[in-house]
Design a protein around this motif. Structure first.
Motif: not given
Length: 284
Positions: A6-10, A12-23, A25-30
């Protein structure tokens, strides 16, 4: 998928996409029941532009880590041996390598005209990666630019060189060329911009996380209210059906009662006529 994946994927994206993807991935982990992974991912900081540029570089060129690590090892060996000519040679190699990697990093990030401050952050972080293996180990998942100061572990070894020279009575060797310095005013301004951006980023992340938590709470409340509403509708529907049945039965009973009243009235009239006729017969 593991938290490392997940962190490798996170990162790897542009900074402007980081927050949305982090959300996401957090939801997927939960969702998969991995609360530890969810907390780790949620705590990940959005990388600065300089950090993202270098993360992208090592992802697009597998040789970067090896080249930096190889130069680190050679510099450490040269300083341990207090080999002045070799140190000067490797210092020139270091400048050449960093210049090459800086160009490659901006090309990989498709930034054709980076600002002086951004170029300084990328250059300084590469210098820090050569001096400090821990910084080099974070390449690919850097959160911010790192600051280069001196030669890291090499400086302590270099300090013993004069004593060795005195013992061997060798002629003094010229010092290795100093690393290029940045004007103090420009450096302070860059640091101030970085610190301000870091504070703004932290505040924005905190606000976003708070908003997300509030939205989740409201979503839960809305879902609960909807279930209650649906239950009330189901109860109301059953009550309406029962009322309609009872109303129909009441109307049928009222009609039957009306007919019974008519029949009773007719029977009463018949009885009265019969009694009158009997009375007439008795009187005659």
């Amino acid at each position: 998928m593991s938290v490392e994946d997940d962190l490798v994927t996170l990162y790897g994206v542009a900074p402007e996409e980081f927050t949305a993807l982090r959300k996401e991935l957090v939801a997927a982990a939960k969702k998969r029941g991995d609360e530890d992974a969810a907390r780790t991912i949620a705590a990940s900081r959005r990388p600065t532009t300089a950090a993202w540029v270098l993360n992208r570089l090592v992802r697009t060129d597998d040789s970067v880590r090896a080249r930096l690590g190889g130069l680190t090892a050679e510099l450490r060996a040269a300083h341990a041996a207090m080999d002045g000519p070799r140190i000067r040679e490797l210092t020139r190699t270091q400048r050449t390598l960093i210049a090459e990697l800086v160009r490659a990093a901006f090309e990989a990030a498709e930034l054709s005209n980076p600002s002086a401050a951004l170029r300084e952050d990328v250059t300084g972080t590469l210098q820090a990666a050569i001096a400090d293996p821990e910084v080099a180990g974070r390449l690919g998942r850097l959160e911010k630019a790192e600051q280069f100061s001196g030669f890291g572990e090499f400086g302590a070894v270099t300090a013993t060189a004069p004593a060795r020279a005195a013992r061997t009575a060798a002629p003094a060797r010229p010092k290795a060329p100093a690393q290029p310095t940045v004007p103090a005013k420009e450096l302070r301004a860059a640091r101030a911009r970085r610190d301000a951006a870091a504070k703004a980023d932290a505040a924005a992340r905190k606000a976003a996380e708070s908003a997300a938590a509030e939205a989740e709470e409201l979503r839960t409340r809305a879902s609960t209210a909807l279930r209650r509403y649906q239950k009330i509708l189901d109860t109301l529907s059953a009550a309406e059906e029962e009322m309609n049945t009872a109303t129909a039965e009441l109307h049928a009973a009222e009609r039957a009662a009306a007919k019974a009243d008519e029949a009773a009235a007719k029977a009463a009239a018949d009885l009265s006529e019969a009694e009158d006729a009997l009375a007439d017969l008795d009187a005659g």
